[in-house]
Design a protein around this motif. Structure first.
Motif, PDB file in Angstrom:
ATOM      1  N   PHE B  81       0.797  -1.290   0.057  1.00 12.46           N
ATOM      2  CA  PHE B  81      -0.156  -0.139  -0.124  1.00 12.46           C
ATOM      3  C   PHE B  81       0.853   1.192   0.035  1.00 12.46           C
ATOM      4  O   PHE B  81       0.429   2.193  -0.740  1.00 12.46           O
ATOM      5  N   THR B  82       1.874   1.354   0.821  1.00  7.47           N
ATOM      6  CA  THR B  82       2.770   2.413   0.686  1.00  7.47           C
ATOM      7  C   THR B  82       3.463   2.628  -0.590  1.00  7.47           C
ATOM      8  O   THR B  82       3.557   3.912  -0.964  1.00  7.47           O
ATOM      9  N   LEU B  83       3.931   1.708  -1.361  1.00 12.73           N
ATOM     10  CA  LEU B  83       4.518   1.787  -2.638  1.00 12.73           C
ATOM     11  C   LEU B  83       3.533   2.028  -3.397  1.00 12.73           C
ATOM     12  O   LEU B  83       3.832   2.824  -4.711  1.00 12.73           O
ATOM     13  N   GLY B  84       2.210   1.627  -3.185  1.00 12.85           N
ATOM     14  CA  GLY B  84       1.192   1.676  -4.460  1.00 12.85           C
ATOM     15  C   GLY B  84       1.276   0.869  -5.384  1.00 12.85           C
ATOM     16  O   GLY B  84       1.177   1.011  -6.834  1.00 12.85           O
ATOM     17  N   VAL B  85       1.593  -0.317  -5.023  1.00 18.26           N
ATOM     18  CA  VAL B  85       1.445  -1.800  -6.018  1.00 18.26           C
ATOM     19  C   VAL B  85       0.656  -2.967  -5.520  1.00 18.26           C
ATOM     20  O   VAL B  85       0.268  -2.883  -4.448  1.00 18.26           O
ATOM     21  N   LYS B  86       0.034  -3.374  -6.694  1.00 17.95           N
ATOM     22  CA  LYS B  86      -0.818  -4.568  -6.313  1.00 17.95           C
ATOM     23  C   LYS B  86      -0.059  -5.904  -6.262  1.00 17.95           C
ATOM     24  O   LYS B  86      -0.211  -6.610  -7.187  1.00 17.95           O
ATOM     25  N   ALA B  87       0.444  -6.231  -5.296  1.00 14.04           N
ATOM     26  CA  ALA B  87       1.284  -7.373  -5.061  1.00 14.04           C
ATOM     27  C   ALA B  87       0.461  -8.596  -4.695  1.00 14.04           C
ATOM     28  O   ALA B  87      -0.219  -8.452  -3.494  1.00 14.04           O
ATOM     29  N   PRO B  88       0.380  -9.579  -5.251  1.00 19.83           N
ATOM     30  CA  PRO B  88      -0.563 -10.882  -4.946  1.00 19.83           C
ATOM     31  C   PRO B  88       0.213 -11.616  -3.911  1.00 19.83           C
ATOM     32  O   PRO B  88       1.611 -11.721  -3.867  1.00 19.83           O
ATOM     33  N   VAL B  89      -0.549 -12.472  -3.135  1.00 18.40           N
ATOM     34  CA  VAL B  89       0.331 -13.367  -2.273  1.00 18.40           C
ATOM     35  C   VAL B  89       0.699 -14.518  -3.121  1.00 18.40           C
ATOM     36  O   VAL B  89      -0.396 -15.297  -3.585  1.00 18.40           O
ATOM     37  N   ARG B  90       1.949 -15.009  -3.036  1.00 19.52           N
ATOM     38  CA  ARG B  90       2.497 -15.976  -3.961  1.00 19.52           C
ATOM     39  C   ARG B  90       3.606 -16.843  -3.116  1.00 19.52           C
ATOM     40  O   ARG B  90       4.500 -16.180  -2.382  1.00 19.52           O
ATOM     41  N   GLU B  91       3.767 -17.949  -3.520  1.00 24.62           N
ATOM     42  CA  GLU B  91       4.928 -18.375  -3.277  1.00 24.62           C
ATOM     43  C   GLU B  91       6.079 -18.033  -4.021  1.00 24.62           C
ATOM     44  O   GLU B  91       6.109 -17.631  -5.082  1.00 24.62           O
ATOM     45  N   SER B  92       7.325 -18.067  -3.329  1.00 25.00           N
ATOM     46  CA  SER B  92       8.459 -17.651  -4.021  1.00 25.00           C
ATOM     47  C   SER B  92       8.811 -18.340  -5.217  1.00 25.00           C
ATOM     48  O   SER B  92       8.587 -19.429  -5.608  1.00 25.00           O
ATOM     49  N   GLY B  93       9.085 -17.565  -6.469  1.00 24.98           N
ATOM     50  CA  GLY B  93       9.402 -18.027  -7.584  1.00 24.98           C
ATOM     51  C   GLY B  93       8.240 -17.856  -8.410  1.00 24.98           C
ATOM     52  O   GLY B  93       8.189 -17.938  -9.880  1.00 24.98           O
ATOM     53  N   ASP B  94       6.898 -17.892  -8.155  1.00 27.00           N
ATOM     54  CA  ASP B  94       5.584 -17.828  -8.801  1.00 27.00           C
ATOM     55  C   ASP B  94       5.319 -16.309  -9.002  1.00 27.00           C
ATOM     56  O   ASP B  94       4.400 -15.698  -8.396  1.00 27.00           O
ATOM     57  N   ILE B  95       5.911 -15.838  -9.932  1.00 20.65           N
ATOM     58  CA  ILE B  95       5.846 -14.385 -10.025  1.00 20.65           C
ATOM     59  C   ILE B  95       5.015 -13.973 -11.409  1.00 20.65           C
ATOM     60  O   ILE B  95       4.845 -12.952 -11.794  1.00 20.65           O
ATOM     61  N   LYS B  96       4.535 -14.835 -12.394  1.00 20.19           N
ATOM     62  CA  LYS B  96       3.955 -14.568 -13.533  1.00 20.19           C
ATOM     63  C   LYS B  96       2.631 -13.850 -13.187  1.00 20.19           C
ATOM     64  O   LYS B  96       1.859 -13.995 -12.509  1.00 20.19           O
ATOM     65  N   GLY B  97       2.520 -12.474 -13.855  1.00 20.60           N
ATOM     66  CA  GLY B  97       1.253 -11.766 -13.603  1.00 20.60           C
ATOM     67  C   GLY B  97       1.404 -10.791 -12.370  1.00 20.60           C
ATOM     68  O   GLY B  97       0.393 -10.252 -11.971  1.00 20.60           O
ATOM     69  N   SER B  98       2.442 -11.051 -11.553  1.00 24.19           N
ATOM     70  CA  SER B  98       2.279 -10.251 -10.393  1.00 24.19           C
ATOM     71  C   SER B  98       2.834  -8.713 -10.580  1.00 24.19           C
ATOM     72  O   SER B  98       2.849  -8.243 -11.620  1.00 24.19           O
ATOM     73  N   ALA B  99       2.897  -7.991  -9.663  1.00 26.90           N
ATOM     74  CA  ALA B  99       3.139  -6.437  -9.811  1.00 26.90           C
ATOM     75  C   ALA B  99       4.561  -6.054 -10.341  1.00 26.90           C
ATOM     76  O   ALA B  99       5.501  -6.841 -10.045  1.00 26.90           O
ATOM     77  N   GLY B 100       4.515  -4.837 -10.926  1.00 32.17           N
ATOM     78  CA  GLY B 100       5.917  -4.343 -11.374  1.00 32.17           C
ATOM     79  C   GLY B 100       6.437  -3.432 -10.502  1.00 32.17           C
ATOM     80  O   GLY B 100       5.806  -2.885  -9.564  1.00 32.17           O
TER      81      GLY B 100
END
Lengths: 190, 190
Positions: B81-100
């Motif tokens: 929220f501080t950064l302003g990114v929509k980061a999903p809850v994921r296992e490490s390494g599973d980054i497809k479609g996550s936030a930039g």
């Protein structure tokens, strides 16, 4: 019987004594209402203050009204690290020996020696809700919230009054740890 | 049998690809070790970077080494929220479609389109620990932590490998919500 309760997420906020309202905003100043809160008679004020600890500042902390007997700043533990204050987990109103902070408004500033707490999670029950659920004032509950980040919060304090509306209050650390937001539904397990 | 596991609290941190290490720190640059982490071969690097989203910046984010195949920034939901990114809850390494995010170092900057996640809580088990506890790789566990703010975390992912040391990894939101710190003991319920 399923015991379901809406969740209200408390962001950092402050309650002020009328004496401190007048130091911060000027003699005779009265807080003004921006919007009502879930608990009857309580409101978010239009006014904000800055709060500063040994390590950091939050420049715009919302005041919740009306004015109270004692000033109390409620922060998450994450916030307490950002500010650099050692805020204990306490029930609202139990501020003896808690952390201090400097508060600044447009007309002045004040440093309090105690009043900064991390609010202990709790559920407000109207007396009729408590009777329906079979829950006594001050009892400790276990409550499940959340989906993929589901958690069970233990030691959730029941607060029962004719002046309360049914609502579970958790802070932003608790909400984010569980992936829940305002209006989500919690379930009392026992 | 009591199944006890030490807790490791993960503050926000970043893993970098060697390509990104060289963009941020210069051609041919190699990360340098500040201190080893609980997982064998992993270390906190001396180097930090800044990360910037649409709403905010963290100026000094610790790099964890060694370099990996893909760059991955792990933040708490509060941080997101501080950064302003929509980061999903994921296992490490599973980054497809996550936030930039935009990452800057002393020699340059790089913007990644994906790689920002909130790490799903998990327990690393050495194969021998998993056998002793009767726990299978990828199973979901319920785990109790904490004292006065005690919580039961559900959906805790078991990760089993000969390369792992026994450790439960939670983020700062989860640690602060439960009032636990590095080295506290969690108990696997089932």
């Amino acid at each position: 019987m399923e015991k379901k309760v809406p969740v209200g997420v408390s962001a950092r906020h402050i309650h002020l004594s009328q004496e401190h309202v007048e130091i911060l905003f000027g003699k005779g100043y009265q807080l003004t209402e921006m919007k009502p809160l879930s608990q009857p008679g309580q409101y978010a004020a239009n006014e904000t203050v800055s709060v500063t600890g040994s390590k950091g500042t939050f420049p715009k902390v919302r005041i919740l009204g009306p004015a109270r007997k004692a000033t109390q700043l409620e922060v998450s533990q994450t916030d307490s690290f950002t500010l650099g204050v050692k805020a204990p987990v306490r029930e609202s109103g139990d501020i003896k020996g808690s952390a201090g902070i400097t508060i600044a408004g447009p007309a002045g500033e004040v440093t309090i020696e105690e009043g900064v707490i991390v609010a202990a999670r709790h559920i407000h029950f109207h007396t009729s809700d408590a009777e329906r659920f079979g829950i006594a004032d001050k009892s400790k509950l276990r409550v499940r919230v959340g989906g993929e980040r589901g958690v069970v919060f233990e030691h959730v304090i029941a607060r029962v009054s004719d002046d309360f509306a049914l609502d579970m209050h958790i802070d932003t650390d608790e909400a984010n740890a569980a992936g829940v937001k305002n209006g989500d539904i919690a379930e009392i397990i026992d």
